[in-house]
Design a protein around this motif. Structure first.
Motif, PDB file in Angstrom:
ATOM      1  N   ILE A 131       0.953   4.817  -3.420  1.00 36.18           N
ATOM      2  CA  ILE A 131       0.871   5.482  -3.209  1.00 36.18           C
ATOM      3  C   ILE A 131       1.690   6.165  -3.957  1.00 36.18           C
ATOM      4  CG2 ILE A 131       1.161   7.555  -1.787  1.00 36.18           C
ATOM      5  CD1 ILE A 131       1.251   5.534   0.786  1.00 36.18           C
ATOM      6  N   MET A 179      -2.908   6.823   3.901  1.00 39.46           N
ATOM      7  CA  MET A 179      -3.155   6.601   2.297  1.00 39.46           C
ATOM      8  C   MET A 179      -2.939   5.090   2.719  1.00 39.46           C
ATOM      9  SD  MET A 179      -3.035   8.820  -0.782  1.00 39.46           S
ATOM     10  CE  MET A 179      -3.676   7.254  -0.942  1.00 39.46           C
ATOM     11  N   SER A 180      -1.677   5.008   3.486  1.00 35.75           N
ATOM     12  CA  SER A 180      -1.626   3.579   3.879  1.00 35.75           C
ATOM     13  C   SER A 180      -2.074   2.744   4.965  1.00 35.75           C
ATOM     14  CB  SER A 180       0.471   3.357   4.271  1.00 35.75           C
ATOM     15  OG  SER A 180       0.521   4.206   5.405  1.00 35.75           O
ATOM     16  N   HIS A 197      -7.598  10.342  -0.064  1.00 39.66           N
ATOM     17  CA  HIS A 197      -8.918   9.982   0.747  1.00 39.66           C
ATOM     18  C   HIS A 197      -9.007  11.470   1.155  1.00 39.66           C
ATOM     19  CE1 HIS A 197      -4.070  11.624   1.955  1.00 39.66           C
ATOM     20  NE2 HIS A 197      -5.041  12.391   2.852  1.00 39.66           N
ATOM     21  N   GLN A 250     -10.533   7.032   9.537  1.00 39.29           N
ATOM     22  CA  GLN A 250     -11.420   7.387   8.451  1.00 39.29           C
ATOM     23  C   GLN A 250     -11.900   8.262   7.428  1.00 39.29           C
ATOM     24  OE1 GLN A 250      -8.881   6.031   5.194  1.00 39.29           O
ATOM     25  NE2 GLN A 250      -7.507   4.816   6.719  1.00 39.29           N
ATOM     26  N   SER A 255       0.656  -0.940  -0.319  1.00 35.64           N
ATOM     27  CA  SER A 255      -0.069   0.097  -0.198  1.00 35.64           C
ATOM     28  C   SER A 255       0.863   1.520  -0.200  1.00 35.64           C
ATOM     29  CB  SER A 255      -0.620   0.153   1.186  1.00 35.64           C
ATOM     30  OG  SER A 255      -0.835  -0.283   2.388  1.00 35.64           O
ATOM     31  N   PHE A 263      -5.915  14.091  -3.993  1.00 35.26           N
ATOM     32  CA  PHE A 263      -5.795  13.062  -2.232  1.00 35.26           C
ATOM     33  C   PHE A 263      -7.279  12.269  -2.997  1.00 35.26           C
ATOM     34  CE2 PHE A 263      -3.162  16.762  -1.057  1.00 35.26           C
ATOM     35  CZ  PHE A 263      -2.076  16.363  -1.506  1.00 35.26           C
ATOM     36  N   VAL A 296      -0.777  12.729   4.288  1.00 39.26           N
ATOM     37  CA  VAL A 296      -1.039  11.675   3.127  1.00 39.26           C
ATOM     38  C   VAL A 296      -0.339  10.594   3.344  1.00 39.26           C
ATOM     39  CG1 VAL A 296      -0.186  11.279   0.718  1.00 39.26           C
ATOM     40  CG2 VAL A 296      -0.630  13.737   2.206  1.00 39.26           C
ATOM     41  N   THR A 297       1.041  10.106   3.517  1.00 44.51           N
ATOM     42  CA  THR A 297       1.459   8.947   3.623  1.00 44.51           C
ATOM     43  C   THR A 297       0.741   7.890   4.781  1.00 44.51           C
ATOM     44  OG1 THR A 297       4.148   9.604   3.051  1.00 44.51           O
ATOM     45  CG2 THR A 297       3.808   7.366   3.397  1.00 44.51           C
TER      46      THR A 297
END
Lengths: 273, 642, 374
Positions: A166, A192-193, B368, A269, A162, B366, A188-189
């Motif tokens: 990205i 998103m992971s 998400h 989330q 994952s 983005f 972000v990282t």
């Protein structure tokens, strides 16, 4: 895809159905008394050992999972972001130990954690201890360390996947939008992971909940887990219906934990978004 | 395309961690072979009794071989069967997003989410109830059930990745469902506006530009770069002319010296029309070099980008244009040289502190975050209240014509909408300059033209300097105030679009921007006013000194645009420069006809392009026809040798 | 890798998806069908017999004559405890010969998965120590026996002479000695440990199945539990721990002490004053043994003098064949804690009495609970 479903039906659904059915039976002599009864479940509720073992297994697996995910995330990150040309080599290096039998790896830890093992010998040599540490082997520590090591690849691979997925331009976008490395990672990282982290959590938590080999070999009297109780019911204790009931309870327990976790994750989330 | 060196800066601590991690991972494993030679009861180091005895014993034992044989049978069999059964399953799951898909996935993945022991136990009971004796087959079945989900789980992303790769590949080719979708989106919006479908887009573009930016591209290459006075009314020519050229009618010397002056004047006009607060230099790139190891991606580039300008970096892939853009953003460190923004050297300023915004090639929205989260992303640093930030976001949504889209997820947006979100996200921070990396790259032509209009309108509206990277010369010329043509990491020429088109300085620029005929020429004689040239295919011509490169020696290269060669069916009057030839091929794309005309004294045919001025006027000039080509000497462009 | 290549091929369109799947399926079915087909149902029809035994008996030294006659060693399958072995047999694992002990003989027999042995087919039967085969529940119709005795021995305390200070006589109390808390080991199987608990608690083996006996034994086991570092059926673990000094005393069988002494570790195999736990193990033929002759060959080999000498000399167990003892003098046997007369040893200790399944389940469940700390 139909053949796969048939195999899974034969391999999963039917055995699971029989398992559940058997959990309502009772043992009688050489065979089973098939009159449905809740006796097994009542025993699980009544006798403190079962609840205590479920709780202990939860604690162990929880510690192992957190430990493994925390220790493996930087590794997955490193391979995803800082290995350019030899990525495959790194992945192979990480997975290679897991091609080896699980049992062998458990025994290997016995050698390291043992009374005359590498750790004790080194500490003695350094003069840090006067007597070999007994707490290393046949202890809960031994179980946790060994499980964490054994499941490392299962944590790294999904997290690595994952992280690899990205899009690097997202990180650049975050940078150009004013995020420094730390903020960018957090905004972000990391989010998103999260699917990878979640997969890793499940891939480690669930099997370790049911593990009985490591506790049996390294756990000592206080290191046993729920898996050992189940295994014993199919071995020396020879009470299959009780074992089946315990399995069902374990499965439900895992499902409940997983569900709670999923809900928490979803809330997290959406809050992030 | 290259991944950012900024993101991938080496991290020593992480590297050390990785090595330690591997050591810890392998340490226990290494002890297994080591202690296999240990004959002592003591399991400790150093090993007291080295011996091969255990191996000796092992190989004598039939049960060991038997077990090994069983493993060798069960392992591959399970692997193969799981793969065979898993492949179509994974494929089906990846491809068909049917209802109940997630239930199916859950079912397939069940063995992964149920502890192994429960499975083992269930299978044991199952086999026991069936009365089947335990055997290799039951072992294999057990493994199969556990391994199948693993197979599906590992294959699934491969198939999903597979799809993505396909989508990307076809996107490059300009044909994919996404594009169709987007095209539909454009048509639909056009219909909603009640306007005509986006047919005369270039007209629109021109109106927006109000002449400030000439449109130079193949479809409109007939006349846009000439002063209106020089353009003759159509149909004023004799019947012989398929496409009359102004040069034929009068002496319109248009060669470099005067052209440069012209252009300066035009630039000044363009700038004054912009009514910018100041036309100073915003970005100054001085001797910038970027080397990736031995590869020099940007090679000693110096250029100035002015305040409020729409500036394009044009070049083929690998020309260094994107790298240069990323250097401005700080995503690539300059190897040497300096980039200044507003006079401030940027080499020590990290990308997140530079006054730039950026729109990435694939927009980098983005996934998400929702649209609002994306647009507000950069605001976080500014410590605004929630209300203030929301208000700003709404304002930006209005500006990019996406009001009410704040709560949408990125995957609910079309490509065009994503691009607008990317613009809004960058512009909400009011950057001094907006960097755009081929944002229209993957779109089909119609849509791209629509987007171009939007972009230009947008830049006008916000008044921010745009630096735009593109490999599409037509796009660069259409949009830009000035264009830097790049190749092999160097800037070949920085000029206005018409400057690039009319007065390319080198053969490479000439070849890159539009179609061009290149003609070798030899200086036959020199005089005070000029020189007599022997031109390949065109014969002997007298040329003004002003039109010649100063350092022209005995030989030089001239170029002439296909549309500056006029095609005639009959021999022109004496005195008009002309050469006879044979039509070798004709292509008729609609608006214009393209010819290949074979002339004496030249190996390659000359490309000639003629406007199909009026319907049914003439029978087309067929292949094999005998024709004459005429031109104005002023249209011969002398080039610097490459 | 081949699979990956093929996936690559599909990706590149070189191989159609169906063709790909079909080719793989053929390969898989091929692999599965080829080796597994002859193995279904009845076990190995290969030329070898399968010997299902305790760890440590799976060695070539016991099968000299068998190897000479059949050209190869039998297959070995190993179990760590009686119940594990029994579970596998009941689950349908077909072997030629299995190796249970007297305490569980009845339960193995009652699975109905074994057949009586015609002793006339065993060339070494006449050499058998008289009376050794007369175990409870062993006699079958027609003078046959269910289990041919093979080895016998004791469960006792192996302790480090240098590290364990014996107070007075050697005794089972050594494994309840709180001075050595955390440095004592025990076999995990109730088949040994529970009976040892019975000795410690002073329970007569004839009454071991009574509620009172359960209570008393459970009490001593609970008392012992905090002192124990490890319960395991893996004797090697116990031996290693004793060698390292990690454990100073552990419940073991004869072989552990013999092996450790051979390695130069100063251990003694105690002769507890309360008496050791004694047992006789033997071999049984599976009902579905594919080849009776071969099963008899395995048994005959085990009962032979060659195997006997190894069992006595290297493991310190008694052997069923009287002639095996001829190679050892009395001093050597005494040093091993053995005698030519098994009755002297077996009766001096506490000989296990077969129990029914109810007892086993109840005992195992309770003992596992105690071991787990409940």
């Amino acid at each position: 895809m139909a053949p796969a479903l048939v195999v899974l039906a034969i391999g999963i659904v039917v055995p699971a159905a029989i398992l559940v059915t058997m959990s309502f039976w009772s043992r009688k002599g050489l065979g089973f008394d098939m009159t449905p009864t809740l006796a097994n479940y009542r025993r699980i509720l009544d006798e403190p050992i079962f609840g205590a073992f479920l709780a202990r297994s939860f604690t162990f697996s929880g510690i192992v999972t957190v430990l493994t995910v925390l220790l493996c995330y930087p590794m997955a990150y490193y391979v995803a972001f800082h290995v350019n040309s030899r990525k495959m080599l790194w992945i192979v290096l990480i997975t290679l130990p897991f091609w080896m039998s699980y049992l062998l790896r458990v025994f290997a830890w016995k050698v390291i954690l043992g009374y005359e093992g590498v750790i004790n010998a080194s500490l003695l040599e350094l003069g840090l201890i006067a007597e070999p540490l007994q707490v290393l082997l046949y202890s809960q520590t031994a179980v946790i360390v060994t499980l964490a090591h054994a499941w490392a690849a299962f944590a790294i691979l999904p997290m690595n996947v994952s992280l690899e997925k990205i899009d690097r331009s997202l990180l650049e976008a975050a940078t150009v939008l004013g995020d420094g490395p730390a903020t960018r990672f957090l905004r972000v990282t990391l989010p998103m992971s999260m699917p990878g982290v979640l997969a890793a959590v499940f891939l480690i938590f669930i099997p370790t909940m049911g593990d009985y080999v490591t506790p049996a070999l390294l756990g000592g009297p206080d290191g046993a887990m729920i898996g050992n109780l189940i295994q014993l019911r199919f071995g020396p204790v020879n009470n299959w219906p009780m074992g089946a009931a315990l399995s069902v309870v374990l499965a439900l327990w895992i499902a409940a934990i997983a569900a709670v976790f999923l809900v928490l994750n979803r809330t997290a989330q959406s809050r992030l978004a | 395309m290259s991944e950012g060196t900024y993101i991938r800066r080496p991290n020593r601590a992480l590297g050390i961690y990785a090595v330690v991690f591997l050591v810890v991972l392998y340490l226990p494993i290494l002890f297994i072979p080591l202690f296999s030679f240990n004959q002592s009861i003591h399991v400790r180091l150093p090993i007291e009794a080295f011996s091969l005895q255990r191996y000796h014993d092992l190989f004598r034992r039939p049960d060991v071989w038997n077990a090994l044989g069983n493993s060798l049978r069960v392992g591959p069999a399970v692997a193969v069967v799981s793969t065979v059964l898993g492949l179509p399953t994974a494929r089906a799951i990846a491809r068909h997003r049917v209802p109940g898909r997630s239930a199916l996935v859950t079912f397939v993945m069940l063995p992964l989410v149920v502890a192994g022991i429960i499975f083992a136990v269930a299978l044991l009971i199952f086999v026991n109830r069936l009365g089947v004796p335990l055997s290799l087959s039951t072992v294999a079945l057990g493994h199969l059930v556990i391994c199948l989900p693993f197979a599906v789980a590992t294959l699934l992303p491969r198939f999903e990745g597979f799809d993505e790769a396909l989508v990307e590949a076809s996107a490059g080719a300009g044909r994919n469902p996404v594009d169709d979708l987007l095209a539909g989106d454009v048509a639909e919006r056009a219909a909603r506006r009640g306007g005509k479908p986006p047919a005369d887009l270039h007209g629109l573009v021109r109106r927006i530009h109000r002449g400030a930016v000439p449109v130079g591209n193949r479809t409109h290459a007939a006349h846009p770069h000439l002063d209106a006075a020089a353009v003759p009314a159509r149909g004023a020519l004799g019947p012989g002319a398929v496409h009359p050229h102004p040069a034929v009618l009068g002496r319109a010397r248009l060669c470099r010296a005067s052209d440069r002056a012209d252009r300066r004047a035009r630039d000044a006009r363009g700038r004054s029309r912009r009514a910018m607060s100041g036309a100073g230099v915003l970005i100054s790139i001085r001797n910038a070099v970027k080397a990736f190891g031995r590869l020099v991606a940007v090679d000693d580039v110096s250029l100035d980008i002015r305040q409020g300008e729409f500036f394009s970096l044009l070049g083929a892939s690998g020309s260094g244009k994107t790298t240069l853009l990323r250097m401005i953003a700080g995503l690539e460190a300059t190897t040497s040289g300096e980039i200044l923004i507003d006079g401030r050297p940027m080499s020590r300023v990290p990308p997140y502190r530079r006054p730039v915004g950026m729109v990435f090639q694939h927009y980098a929205i983005f996934p998400h975050l929702d649209v609002r989260g994306n647009i507000a992303y950069g605001l976080r640093r500014q410590g605004l209240s929630r209300a203030q930030s929301d208000a700003l976001v709404e304002e930006m949504l209005e500006l990019v014509k996406l009001p009410g889209y704040g709560a949408r997820r990125p995957n609910q947006l079309s490509g065009g909408q994503r691009r607008r979100v990317a613009l809004a996200r960058a512009l909400i921070l009011r950057p001094r300059v907006l960097l755009l990396d081929e944002p229209l790259g993957a779109l089909d032509r119609q849509l791209r033209e629509q987007m171009q209009i939007e972009l230009v309108r947008f830049q006008r509206a916000v008044g921010i300097t745009f630096v735009f990277v593109t490999h599409d010369q037509e796009e660069a010329l259409t949009l830009s105030d000035r264009v830097a043509v790049m190749a092999d990491g160097r800037v070949l020429q920085v000029d206005t679009p018409d400057g690039l088109y009319e007065a390319p300085q080198s053969r490479r620029v000439a070849g890159f921007v539009g179609t061009m005929n290149f003609l070798q020429a030899r200086v036959a004689a020199r005089s005070a006013e000029g020189a007599t040239l022997e031109i390949e295919g065109l014969g002997r011509r007298d040329i003004d000194a002003g039109c010649l490169p100063r350092h022209a020696g005995g030989a030089l290269c001239l170029a002439i645009r296909p549309e500056r060669l006029a095609l005639r069916r009959s021999a022109p009057d004496a005195g008009v420069p002309a050469v006879a030839g044979t039509v070798e091929a004709r292509v008729y794309p609609g608006e214009r006809s393209h010819y290949h005309v074979r002339v004496a004294g030249r190996d390659a045919p000359l490309a000639v392009s003629a406007q199909n001025a009026s319907r049914l006027q003439d029978a087309p000039v067929g292949e094999g026809s005998r024709v004459w080509l005429t031109w104005g000497d002023a249209d011969l462009i002398p080039l610097d040798p490459d | 890798m081949d699979v990956v290549d093929r996936i690559e091929a599909v990706r590149n369109g070189r191989l159609g998806r169906r063709g790909f799947t079909r080719s793989l399926l053929a390969a898989g079915v091929g692999i599965v069908a080829m080796p597994l087909a002859p193995r279904r149902g009845r076990a190995q029809t290969s030329a070898r017999g399968t010997y299902f035994t305790w760890g440590g008996y799976d060695i070539p030294e016991l099968f000299g004559p068998y190897q000479q006659k059949n050209g190869a060693l039998p297959n070995f399958a190993v179990f760590g405890g009686t119940e594990e072995g029994l579970t596998r047999i009941k689950a349908g694992f077909v072997v030629d010969v299995a190796h249970p002990c007297n305490a569980s003989l009845v339960r193995w027999r009652d699975t109905g998965l074994f057949q009586p042995i015609d002793t006339a087919r065993l060339s070494n039967w006449p050499g058998l120590i008289p009376g050794l085969a007369e175990l409870e529940g062993n006699a079958a119709e027609g003078g046959k026996v269910w289990m041919a005795p093979f080895d016998w021995g004791q469960t006792s305390v192996t302790y480090r002479a240098d590290l364990f200070e014996v107070e007075g006589e050697e005794s089972w109390d050594m494994l309840w000695d709180s001075r050595y808390a955390g440095r004592l080991g025990s076999l995990a199987s109730g088949g040994d440990a529970w009976w040892v608990g019975a000795i410690k608690a002073g329970v007569d083996f004839r009454e071991i199945a009574t509620d009172d006996a359960f209570d008393r034994i459970a009490a001593v086991m609970r008392e012992q539990r905090p002192l124990i570092r490890v319960y395991t059926d893996d004797t090697t673990s116990l031996e290693q721990a004793l060698a390292a000094g990690e454990l100073v005393a552990a419940m073991t069988w004869n072989a552990s002490a013999t092996l450790l002494r051979a390695q130069g570790v100063p251990v003694r195999f105690a002769q507890p004053k309360e008496g050791a736990l004694t047992w006789v193990c033997g071999v049984m033929i599976h009902r579905d043994a594919p080849n009776i002759d071969r099963a008899c060959d395995i048994i005959d080999s085990l009962l032979g003098v060659e195997a006997g000498r190894f069992i006595i000399g290297d493991y310190g167990y008694g052997h069923a064949n009287a002639r095996s003892f001829e190679a050892f003098d009395d001093a050597a046997l005494a040093a091993l804690g053995l005698s030519r007369n098994p009755a002297a040893i077996l009766e001096a200790g506490h000989f296990q009495v077969p129990q029914d399944r109810e007892f086993e389940t109840r005992m195992a469940e309770l003992f596992e609970m105690i071991k787990a700390g409940f």
